[in-house]
Motif scaffolding. Structure first.
Motif, short mmCIF file in Angstrom:
data_model
loop_
_atom_site.label_atom_id
_atom_site.label_comp_id
_atom_site.label_asym_id
_atom_site.label_seq_id
_atom_site.Cartn_x
_atom_site.Cartn_y
_atom_site.Cartn_z
N VAL A 6 -1.59 4.01 -10.96
CA VAL A 6 -0.65 2.98 -10.52
C VAL A 6 -1.40 1.66 -10.41
N GLU A 7 -0.71 0.58 -10.74
CA GLU A 7 -1.27 -0.76 -10.54
C GLU A 7 -0.86 -1.26 -9.16
N PHE A 8 -1.84 -1.44 -8.28
CA PHE A 8 -1.58 -2.01 -6.96
C PHE A 8 -1.60 -3.52 -7.09
N ARG A 9 -0.64 -4.19 -6.44
CA ARG A 9 -0.63 -5.65 -6.46
C ARG A 9 -0.08 -6.17 -5.13
N THR B 40 -6.24 -1.03 -10.24
CA THR B 40 -5.68 0.22 -10.73
C THR B 40 -6.16 1.32 -9.80
N VAL B 41 -5.22 2.12 -9.31
CA VAL B 41 -5.54 3.21 -8.41
C VAL B 41 -5.11 4.51 -9.07
N ASP C 228 3.96 1.58 -1.09
CA ASP C 228 4.62 1.72 -2.39
C ASP C 228 3.67 2.34 -3.41
N THR C 229 2.41 1.97 -3.33
CA THR C 229 1.40 2.55 -4.23
C THR C 229 1.24 4.03 -3.95
N LYS C 230 1.19 4.40 -2.69
CA LYS C 230 1.08 5.81 -2.30
C LYS C 230 2.26 6.61 -2.82
N VAL D 96 0.85 -1.20 0.00
CA VAL D 96 0.00 0.00 0.00
C VAL D 96 0.88 1.25 0.00
N ALA E 184 4.21 5.87 -5.36
CA ALA E 184 4.14 5.94 -6.82
C ALA E 184 3.11 6.97 -7.28
N LEU E 185 2.01 7.11 -6.54
CA LEU E 185 0.98 8.08 -6.90
C LEU E 185 1.44 9.52 -6.68
#
Length: 164
Positions: free
Chosen positions: A56-59, A70-71, A45-47, A43, A49-50
């Motif tokens: 961003v593709e969350f996985r 996709t976020v 890492d997604t933040k 989570v 990247a955003l």
């Protein structure tokens, strides 16, 4: 903590009677296999990247759990809108308690990973003007500042004790 305090057993009992037990089973797997920190990192890492991308593709894929989505930055900012509003109110309160206005502030030092979030940067730019914003190493500066406080003769003066 959830494995040792009985919560996991209660979750397992709840999953037996749930209309849709799959999400509960996934949560049980996260708790049972101690995957909370790995999920937190995904989570986070997604933040991060955003902060520099609009989408961003969350996985998160571990132990049979596969979560992906996709976020967008707009979605993320809608999720944190209340937090941004509270942050702004806190800044306003700090200014009011200090008896100064935003124009009286010469520099605003942004630090920490959250300072990369565009909504946070906009908030401070709107309050103080972009020219007054500055930052350094967002991750090390917090630790460095705390070390300096710990090294002072009276570190307690840096704590906030609310009046009863």
């Amino acid at each position: 903590m959830m494995r040792g305090n009985g919560d996991l057993r209660e979750l397992q009992q709840l999953a037996r009677t749930a209309l849709d037990p799959a999400p509960l089973h996934d949560f049980i797997t996260i708790v049972d296999h101690d995957l909370g920190f790995a999920l937190y990192r995904a989570v986070s890492d997604t933040k991060v990247a955003l902060s520099s991308r609009d989408r961003v593709e969350f996985r998160f894929a571990r132990e049979g759990i596969d979560i992906g989505a996709t976020v967008t930055r707009d979605e993320f900012e809608s999720w944190i809108a209340d937090d941004i509003e509270r942050l702004g109110a806190t800044v306003d309160e700090a200014l009011a308690k200090s008896g100064i206005t935003a124009r009286d502030v010469e520099k605003v030092f942004l630090t920490g990973g959250t300072s990369f979030v565009p909504a946070v940067q906009r908030l401070f730019a709107e309050r103080f003007g972009e020219a007054r914003l500055t930052s350094a190493d967002q991750f090390e500066s917090i630790a460095y500042g705390l070390a300096l406080i710990g090294h002072t003769p009276d570190p307690d003066r840096w704590t906030f004790a609310e009046a009863a």
